[in-house]
Design a protein around this motif. Sequence first.
Motif, PDB file in Angstrom:
ATOM      1  N   THR A  52       0.847  -1.185   0.000  1.00 52.11           N
ATOM      2  CA  THR A  52       0.000   0.000   0.000  1.00 52.11           C
ATOM      3  C   THR A  52       0.886   1.239   0.000  1.00 52.11           C
ATOM      4  N   PRO A  54       1.634   5.115   0.338  1.00 48.93           N
ATOM      5  CA  PRO A  54       1.070   6.364   0.868  1.00 48.93           C
ATOM      6  C   PRO A  54       1.089   7.458  -0.188  1.00 48.93           C
ATOM      7  N   THR A  55       0.299   8.487   0.037  1.00 52.65           N
ATOM      8  CA  THR A  55       0.216   9.596  -0.921  1.00 52.65           C
ATOM      9  C   THR A  55       1.575  10.241  -1.151  1.00 52.65           C
ATOM     10  N   THR A  57       4.473   8.970  -1.330  1.00 56.05           N
ATOM     11  CA  THR A  57       5.300   8.230  -2.288  1.00 56.05           C
ATOM     12  C   THR A  57       4.997   8.671  -3.713  1.00 56.05           C
ATOM     13  N   TRP A  58       3.716   8.819  -4.020  1.00 57.66           N
ATOM     14  CA  TRP A  58       3.318   9.268  -5.354  1.00 57.66           C
ATOM     15  C   TRP A  58       3.765  10.704  -5.599  1.00 57.66           C
ATOM     16  N   LEU A  59       3.605  11.557  -4.587  1.00 61.41           N
ATOM     17  CA  LEU A  59       3.980  12.962  -4.749  1.00 61.41           C
ATOM     18  C   LEU A  59       5.481  13.110  -5.003  1.00 61.41           C
TER      19      LEU A  59
END
Length: 288
Positions: A52, A54-55, A57-59
């Motif tokens: 999963t 976290p946000t 990581t994408w940012l």
Amino acid sequence: MDNVDQPARRPLWVDAAAIVAVVVTLILAARQLRPLVEAAAFLARTGETVVTLPTGTWLRAVAWVAVGIAIFARWRSAVVLGAWAAVLYEVAVLTTSFTGGRRSGATLDLELWPLLLALTAAALLSVASPLERGLDLLTRRGRTLLVAAASTATLTAATIPLLGEPSAPSQAGYAVPTIEPAFVVSSRLSAAVAALTFVVVLALAVAAVSDLGPAVRKRVLLLMGAGIAGYATIHLGLPRPFGVWDGQVLSAPAEAVLLVLAPGLVLGVGLYLIRASERAARPRVDNA
């Protein structure tokens, strides 16, 4: 004579900083993609979202990939603004972590690590002027090797998910659980992949700058050497240094001292050797 030669030396350091800025930023962008590649590999192997993300990581991935694209597009303003925006984001994450009661039990080193990486890259990108010189000075072979280094840093994240065993029983001393107990991998395989990734990425990065002129190449390798000394010091203080050893090698006080001394020593010795070699190569003018 040394004062006269200073202006001639300064552009060499500017060029070296521009090249190192490009190298560090592209590999950092590749590093931010690793969790995404790992998650995709787990999904492809198991059919389940084992990891999963976290946000944040994408940012981080989006931000640094965008900075990398801006470097190749030669959008200097976008590069610098994007890099410092990423630094401010890491500051916000760190501040929230310590003041908002959301600490996950991670050590201070782990909390600071993303900020230190972002700050280093942003500082290099800011002092490297003009930044596009970094790309221009690299040969076509050098740019290819740099892309290979970045690709290696990203794609090896898929090794463990693809080679591990879903639902394999845990064997003491041999297998260790990753994200879930249902997926296990050999601890020796995990350590080997981590070590090999570090060595291959470093070797490709060094090879990428090997075609530069001698004067600039020496300065680039010196800056890279100082950075590697700092990188190694930070890792030796982490709970699992380089993903290879179990248990940190350096205590927090020793790490703090070495983090200052190691890069400083590399820079000091390197500067002395560069100056000595250039003095020796300088033609002597006899006074008539």
